[in-house]
Design a protein around this motif. Sequence first.
Motif, short mmCIF file in Angstrom:
data_model
loop_
_atom_site.label_atom_id
_atom_site.label_comp_id
_atom_site.label_asym_id
_atom_site.label_seq_id
_atom_site.Cartn_x
_atom_site.Cartn_y
_atom_site.Cartn_z
N PHE A 1 0.81 -1.22 0.00
CA PHE A 1 0.00 0.00 0.00
C PHE A 1 0.84 1.27 0.00
O PHE A 1 0.39 2.33 -0.42
N LEU A 2 2.10 1.19 0.42
CA LEU A 2 2.99 2.35 0.34
C LEU A 2 3.92 2.27 -0.86
O LEU A 2 4.85 3.06 -0.99
N GLY A 3 3.64 1.33 -1.77
CA GLY A 3 4.59 1.05 -2.85
C GLY A 3 4.33 1.75 -4.15
O GLY A 3 5.07 1.55 -5.11
N GLY A 4 3.28 2.54 -4.24
CA GLY A 4 2.97 3.21 -5.49
C GLY A 4 3.86 4.42 -5.72
O GLY A 4 4.69 4.79 -4.89
N PRO A 5 3.68 5.08 -6.87
CA PRO A 5 4.48 6.28 -7.17
C PRO A 5 4.13 7.40 -6.20
O PRO A 5 3.03 7.48 -5.67
N THR A 6 5.09 8.30 -5.97
CA THR A 6 4.88 9.38 -5.01
C THR A 6 4.81 10.76 -5.66
O THR A 6 4.06 11.61 -5.21
N ASP A 7 5.58 10.99 -6.70
CA ASP A 7 5.70 12.33 -7.27
C ASP A 7 4.49 12.67 -8.13
O ASP A 7 4.28 12.06 -9.19
N ALA A 8 3.71 13.63 -7.68
CA ALA A 8 2.54 14.08 -8.43
C ALA A 8 2.71 15.51 -8.92
O ALA A 8 1.74 16.27 -9.02
N GLN A 9 3.93 15.90 -9.24
CA GLN A 9 4.21 17.29 -9.60
C GLN A 9 3.54 17.71 -10.90
O GLN A 9 3.37 18.91 -11.15
N ASN A 10 3.11 16.77 -11.73
CA ASN A 10 2.45 17.13 -12.98
C ASN A 10 0.97 17.45 -12.80
O ASN A 10 0.31 17.91 -13.73
N TYR A 11 0.45 17.21 -11.60
CA TYR A 11 -0.93 17.59 -11.33
C TYR A 11 -0.95 19.04 -10.85
O TYR A 11 -0.23 19.41 -9.92
N THR A 12 -1.79 19.86 -11.48
CA THR A 12 -1.80 21.29 -11.18
C THR A 12 -3.13 21.78 -10.60
O THR A 12 -3.30 22.98 -10.38
N GLY A 13 -4.06 20.88 -10.36
CA GLY A 13 -5.36 21.27 -9.85
C GLY A 13 -5.40 21.32 -8.33
O GLY A 13 -4.37 21.22 -7.65
#
Length: 424
Positions: free
Chosen positions: A342-354
């Motif tokens: 459950f903690l193994g997914g991607p972390t960086d969401a910098q491309n989301y701007t909303g």
Amino acid sequence: MHFSNTSISLFILSMLDTFAGAKCSPGADCHEPSTYDGFDGGSGKDPGSGYSSNYGGAFGALKQPYYPPAADCEDYMIPIDIEYDNLVFNATKWEDNYGLIDFLTEATARAGAGYPSPVEQKHTKGSFEIAASFCSPKKKTSKAKNVIIATHGIGPARAHWNSPFKPEDYNFVQWAIGQGYSVFFYDRLGCGASQKVTGYEASIFTAIAILKELAGVVKAGKYTGSIGKPHKTAVMGFSFGSYTTHGAVATMPDIADAVVLTAIGFNETGLNANGLVRSFEPRIANVQNSALYGDLDNGYLTWVDKFGLIWNYFKKPNYEPSAADFVESSKAPFGIVEFLSFLGGPTDAQNYTGPVLAITGELDYIVCDGSCDGIFEEPAKTYYKNAKFTPYLQPGTSHHLNFATNATGAFKVITDFLASSGLN
């Protein structure tokens, strides 16, 4: 590969940060909604008094036990085709609880113990059926074309959002309908009425791939009742469902117009996953309750009893024992690989701007090790550095925001956020 010094979950976090997308084959089987006569949702009657087993049976059916009186609701079985990079179990499978406990003692051993990883990466594809409900206000305004897509966590099924127990206090769907919104909520794979699979394969990556497809078909106006194509959508999760939602946003930034993450934390100071495993004291679900869970293999687990639930999800004085009894009686098993990943997914969401709301109880035991003050905002703000990020700690509550005594306060924070974010 070896387990990390904090947990196998954090080991997985460092091992994988990418996964593939998915594709969907649309279609639906629509059913009329009904109420569940076996439970008086507003009475507050102790759900441990002789009929608690009815809850699990009701939540395993496509029709929900309860629908808000002010809502038009429909149920669907939605076919999904996905292809993605997964984590699958590669250790020895246990035959009984003795074997499970032996595995967990190794999985939570100290750093340097030398135990091999219990999972491996594998390209996976499959076709599944996902049970879902869509509710919109009977008295529709333009706001009804704004749809909240809700993903539950580990422990509940989709009725997490649509509680028959004291719905005026604990039912998020009912609250959202009262604010004019529509809600699409579904059973994750292996939970509730959705298709059952082995608990040794379904993972956070499975959940992410499915959410991305469901969000796409909802945005296209499928499975949305009479409102047709939504004007805007928001993706919302609870706990494991929030990590799923975050992973989907990180890899598909146009997934929705707003993001709501409930009961989530990213700071490793508070993510005591070894402690979580030990306090859950997991047991094989089909052994705990063969009548309800006999169709699941040994890879599906549940916590040992309601006190294991309370330890992790609730904090005195901000919960009712009867609410904890209800949550215990309506729990859904979880797959071992879900628990490990459950903690193994991607972390960086910098491309989301909303706009993003992260809302967690200030005393959350699972993601903050009992206190979120000082550790909640980072690294979440960094992960969402280009978004309009709003952190919020709900006073006095632990992990189970939806069933704390101030749940409607948290619900108001969520819908006020959506309204201020253009979903109005």
